[in-house]
Write a protein that holds these residues in place. Structure first.
Motif: not given
Length: 310
Positions: A5-20, A123-136
């Motif tokens: 498991r690798f955390f971060g960008e994968i070499p040769h797969n920059p943001p914007g890379t499309v996969y079928q 589409d790039g790297l994001f961080r998990v800023e917060s989490h919470w629960r809701e009632v749908e």
């Protein structure tokens, strides 16, 4: 042999890379599960997520994503049970706690202006800023995660075997420039409130003295960012020490309307003239507080196999 498991960008797969399809993403190492929307384990954290319109509760704002956790749905994508803070959901919480970057992949979704026309796009790297629960709308509990874009440049935290001795770690840590969108806070108001309490924590009374002066933190009861949109007013701010600020934000404890603590022993200290809005306290209890004995221990690191469409 299982992939590391690798955390971060994968070499040769920059943001914007499309996969079928997901098979191509798996082969590239960008998103390993071929079905699940969350890649990760509660022990390691989540390294990638896919947002593709399967959950109507998802909110995509480009640089900020309100991501819905997995579970609680049947084969027809109907909610039939509460989501639990286990497996992939708990993996995202681990990434929040450890500050690990999460790769975000968007799948084709004609309702989402940020999604590709077809296939999947990293589409790039994001961080998990917060989490919470809701009632749908159907009455079932769901878990939500606020993902905030980190940067388009490479941030990588490789998974490596544990070593022993004092040499463990990086001799020269890498550095990167991070650009994030944050709600502008009224620092003058926060400073005034902390001074009013003489920088003493309203939970434990701790006052941290440093050579540069006293230190405390202003904690918003109802968060300022979307979708919470709490106000930056004194009725929504507490003066806390760093430990109790973190514990409050992570739902270790909350506060009843009578100012007694839930999850901890004691009562919130309050000075005359500092009126706390009980509506904000109720919001925190409903969305953030989770009794610890209700959370299943998921630290053994089992792989996530659930499809987030369920």
């Amino acid at each position: 042999m299982a992939k590391v498991r690798f955390f971060g960008e994968i070499p040769h797969n920059p943001p914007g890379t499309v996969y079928q399809n997901r098979i191509q993403m798996n082969a590239a190492g960008v998103h390993m599960p071929t079905q699940a929307g969350i890649s990760g384990t509660p022990r390691e954290g989540a390294d990638s997520v896919v947002i593709s319109g399967g959950y109507k509760d998802d909110i995509d704002q480009g640089d900020v994503i309100i991501y819905t956790g997995h579970g609680g749905r049947d084969d027809r994508w109907r909610h039939i049970a509460d989501q639990e803070l286990t497996k992939g959901n708990l993996a995202l919480v681990r990434s929040q706690l450890e500050g690990l970057p999460v790769r975000v992949i968007r799948g084709a979704d004609r309702r989402n202006p940020y999604a590709p026309a077809s296939g999947y796009r990293y589409d790039g790297l994001f961080r998990v800023e917060s989490h919470w629960r809701e009632v749908e709308e159907g009455g079932f509990q769901i878990w939500r995660f606020r993902l905030v874009r980190e940067t388009a440049s490479s941030i990588s935290v490789p998974s490596v075997p544990e070593t022993t001795g004092i040499e463990r770690g990086n001799r020269i840590p890498s550095r990167t420039t991070v650009t994030t969108q944050r709600v502008i806070r009224d620092t003058a108001l926060a400073r005034e409130l902390k001074q009013r309490y003489d920088h003493s924590c309203q939970i434990c009374g701790l006052r941290i003295s440093t050579p540069s002066g006293s230190y405390a933190e202003a904690a918003h009861i109802r968060p300022l960012g979307s979708p919470h949109n709490g106000p930056d007013t004194a009725s929504n701010i507490l003066c806390l020490c760093p430990n109790h600020h973190t514990m409050f934000d992570l739902g270790v404890f909350s506060i009843n309307d009578d100012l007694s603590l839930v999850g901890l022993h004691g009562t919130l200290s309050i000075l005359p003239g500092h009126a706390i809005d009980t509506a904000h306290l109720a919001y925190h209890r409903q969305h953030f507080y989770e009794e610890l004995d209700r959370i299943v221990d998921q630290t053994i690191g089992l792989p996530v196999s659930d499809d987030r469409s369920r």
